[in-house]
Write a protein that holds these residues in place. Structure first.
Motif, PDB file in Angstrom:
ATOM      1  N   HIS A  57       0.982  -1.123   0.056  1.00  0.00           N
ATOM      2  CA  HIS A  57      -0.411  -0.026   0.170  1.00  0.00           C
ATOM      3  C   HIS A  57       1.061   1.564  -0.038  1.00  0.00           C
ATOM      4  O   HIS A  57       0.583   1.943  -0.639  1.00  0.00           O
ATOM      5  CB  HIS A  57      -1.239  -0.189   1.483  1.00  0.00           C
ATOM      6  N   ILE A  58       2.143   1.098   1.084  1.00  0.00           N
ATOM      7  CA  ILE A  58       2.832   2.151   0.613  1.00  0.00           C
ATOM      8  C   ILE A  58       3.785   2.358  -0.049  1.00  0.00           C
ATOM      9  O   ILE A  58       3.615   3.647  -0.939  1.00  0.00           O
ATOM     10  CB  ILE A  58       3.959   2.461   2.426  1.00  0.00           C
ATOM     11  N   GLU A  59       4.094   1.385  -0.642  1.00  0.00           N
ATOM     12  CA  GLU A  59       4.685   1.674  -2.420  1.00  0.00           C
ATOM     13  C   GLU A  59       3.481   2.074  -3.584  1.00  0.00           C
ATOM     14  O   GLU A  59       4.391   3.230  -4.098  1.00  0.00           O
ATOM     15  CB  GLU A  59       5.233  -0.006  -2.290  1.00  0.00           C
ATOM     16  N   LYS A  60       2.427   1.737  -3.239  1.00  0.00           N
ATOM     17  CA  LYS A  60       1.747   2.532  -4.523  1.00  0.00           C
ATOM     18  C   LYS A  60       1.395   3.656  -4.187  1.00  0.00           C
ATOM     19  O   LYS A  60       0.883   4.354  -5.101  1.00  0.00           O
ATOM     20  CB  LYS A  60      -0.280   1.577  -4.957  1.00  0.00           C
ATOM     21  N   LYS A  61       1.195   4.188  -2.873  1.00  0.00           N
ATOM     22  CA  LYS A  61       0.589   5.918  -2.895  1.00  0.00           C
ATOM     23  C   LYS A  61       2.226   6.425  -2.733  1.00  0.00           C
ATOM     24  O   LYS A  61       2.389   7.723  -3.343  1.00  0.00           O
ATOM     25  CB  LYS A  61       0.519   5.486  -1.058  1.00  0.00           C
ATOM     26  N   LEU A  62       3.322   6.047  -2.771  1.00  0.00           N
ATOM     27  CA  LEU A  62       4.699   6.599  -2.756  1.00  0.00           C
ATOM     28  C   LEU A  62       4.812   6.685  -5.080  1.00  0.00           C
ATOM     29  O   LEU A  62       5.269   7.657  -5.213  1.00  0.00           O
ATOM     30  CB  LEU A  62       5.759   5.540  -2.939  1.00  0.00           C
ATOM     31  N   GLN A  63       4.101   5.738  -5.245  1.00  0.00           N
ATOM     32  CA  GLN A  63       4.507   6.174  -7.006  1.00  0.00           C
ATOM     33  C   GLN A  63       2.976   6.681  -7.660  1.00  0.00           C
ATOM     34  O   GLN A  63       4.038   7.684  -8.198  1.00  0.00           O
ATOM     35  CB  GLN A  63       3.978   4.211  -6.972  1.00  0.00           C
ATOM     36  N   LYS A  64       1.979   6.769  -6.267  1.00  0.00           N
ATOM     37  CA  LYS A  64       1.734   7.823  -6.983  1.00  0.00           C
ATOM     38  C   LYS A  64       1.577   8.774  -6.794  1.00  0.00           C
ATOM     39  O   LYS A  64       1.473   9.727  -7.265  1.00  0.00           O
ATOM     40  CB  LYS A  64      -0.024   7.888  -6.621  1.00  0.00           C
ATOM     41  N   GLU A  65       2.239   9.231  -5.444  1.00  0.00           N
ATOM     42  CA  GLU A  65       3.021  10.417  -5.195  1.00  0.00           C
ATOM     43  C   GLU A  65       4.220  11.483  -6.343  1.00  0.00           C
ATOM     44  O   GLU A  65       3.541  12.128  -6.796  1.00  0.00           O
ATOM     45  CB  GLU A  65       3.088  10.332  -3.988  1.00  0.00           C
ATOM     46  N   ASN A  66       4.796  10.295  -6.547  1.00  0.00           N
ATOM     47  CA  ASN A  66       6.246  10.313  -7.581  1.00  0.00           C
ATOM     48  C   ASN A  66       5.758  10.566  -9.396  1.00  0.00           C
ATOM     49  O   ASN A  66       5.896  11.497  -9.720  1.00  0.00           O
ATOM     50  CB  ASN A  66       7.063   9.191  -7.673  1.00  0.00           C
ATOM     51  N   GLU A  67       4.471  10.369  -9.355  1.00  0.00           N
ATOM     52  CA  GLU A  67       4.292  10.766 -10.582  1.00  0.00           C
ATOM     53  C   GLU A  67       3.408  11.566 -10.051  1.00  0.00           C
ATOM     54  O   GLU A  67       3.197  12.372 -11.496  1.00  0.00           O
ATOM     55  CB  GLU A  67       2.667   8.908 -11.062  1.00  0.00           C
ATOM     56  N   ALA A  68       2.972  11.702  -9.431  1.00  0.00           N
ATOM     57  CA  ALA A  68       2.487  13.372  -9.395  1.00  0.00           C
ATOM     58  C   ALA A  68       3.257  14.697  -9.990  1.00  0.00           C
ATOM     59  O   ALA A  68       2.949  15.493 -10.054  1.00  0.00           O
ATOM     60  CB  ALA A  68       1.747  13.252  -8.224  1.00  0.00           C
ATOM     61  N   LEU A  69       4.583  14.116  -8.880  1.00  0.00           N
ATOM     62  CA  LEU A  69       5.510  15.315  -8.570  1.00  0.00           C
ATOM     63  C   LEU A  69       5.546  15.079 -10.336  1.00  0.00           C
ATOM     64  O   LEU A  69       6.896  16.226 -10.296  1.00  0.00           O
ATOM     65  CB  LEU A  69       6.510  14.406  -7.350  1.00  0.00           C
ATOM     66  N   LYS A  70       6.174  13.937 -10.837  1.00  0.00           N
ATOM     67  CA  LYS A  70       6.313  14.201 -12.284  1.00  0.00           C
ATOM     68  C   LYS A  70       5.465  15.108 -12.673  1.00  0.00           C
ATOM     69  O   LYS A  70       6.419  15.553 -13.865  1.00  0.00           O
ATOM     70  CB  LYS A  70       6.998  12.209 -12.077  1.00  0.00           C
TER      71      LYS A  70
END
Length: 225
Positions: A57-70
């Motif tokens: 769940h944390i990895e998915k959340k971090l992935q979404k945040e990373n995509e948003a930052l990108k």
């Protein structure tokens, strides 16, 4: 005698049953221990699964945040490039004098058709001025300032006008001065993109220039509209 044998047999049977009962109890205790171990293992498995699920769940959340930052970075980069482009477009200024080298005069002409061409360009930010035609073309709508200078010698008429497209905006004039004559003028104009600014001699007039750049033309953008 019979009673004694019966008593002995009963005692032996009781011992046997006791041993069996002990073995059964001991086996039961072992089973309970094994069941407890299984329960502990099951609990540990559940804990591991919960941790893995939480990590996923944390990895998915971090992935979404990373995509948003990108996406944010890409948008900021595009904005900066756009601002840089706008800033570069606003950098409009030019200055030029009549002759690139040597000295001499232009004119007089019975009928003047073309713009004065200022060949020696000292600055041309925005590439609005063309030293092949003598015409400045506004790269964007805005408020501009233009100025021009003209020089003549004794006894010669000197007259130059500044044009916006095909209409006179301001002029300089000297009627056969007793000494060398100089004149200048300037004006603030509102230009649309594509408007043209240039200077022209009057009929039967002339101007002089040399390496000192007496006769010149220039302008710059004050602010865009």
């Amino acid at each position: 005698m019979v009673k004694t044998a019966t008593a002995v047999l009963s005692a032996l049977l009781l011992c046997a049953w006791g041993a069996l009962a002990q073995e059964f109890v001991s086996a039961s205790l072992n089973i309970i221990e094994e069941l407890e171990k299984l329960k502990n293992m099951e609990q540990r498995l559940r804990t591991v699964e919960e941790r893995l699920h939480s990590r996923s769940h944390i990895e998915k959340k971090l992935q979404k945040e990373n995509e948003a930052l990108k996406t944010t970075v890409e948008m900021m980069q595009a904005t900066l490039e756009s601002l840089q482009s706008v800033n570069e477009a606003r950098q409009v200024a030019f200055s030029a004098s009549l002759f690139a080298s040597g000295s001499g005069y232009i004119g007089p002409f019975r009928s003047v058709e073309a713009a004065l061409i200022y060949r020696k360009v000292s600055a041309n930010f925005g590439n609005g001025y063309n030293n092949e035609t003598g015409i400045f073309t506004a790269p964007l709508k805005g408020v501009y300032y233009f100025r021009f200078y003209a020089h003549c010698h004794t006894g010669n008429q000197m007259a130059v006008s500044l044009y916006k497209n095909d209409k006179v905006q301001c002029s300089v004039f000297s009627e056969r001065p007793w000494t060398n004559g100089n004149a200048s003028n300037g004006i603030v104009l509102i230009l649309e993109k594509g408007d043209q600014i240039y200077t022209k001699l009057w009929d039967k007039s002339w101007v002089y220039d040399d390496h000192e750049s007496y006769t010149s033309f220039g302008g710059f953008l004050l602010f865009p509209l």
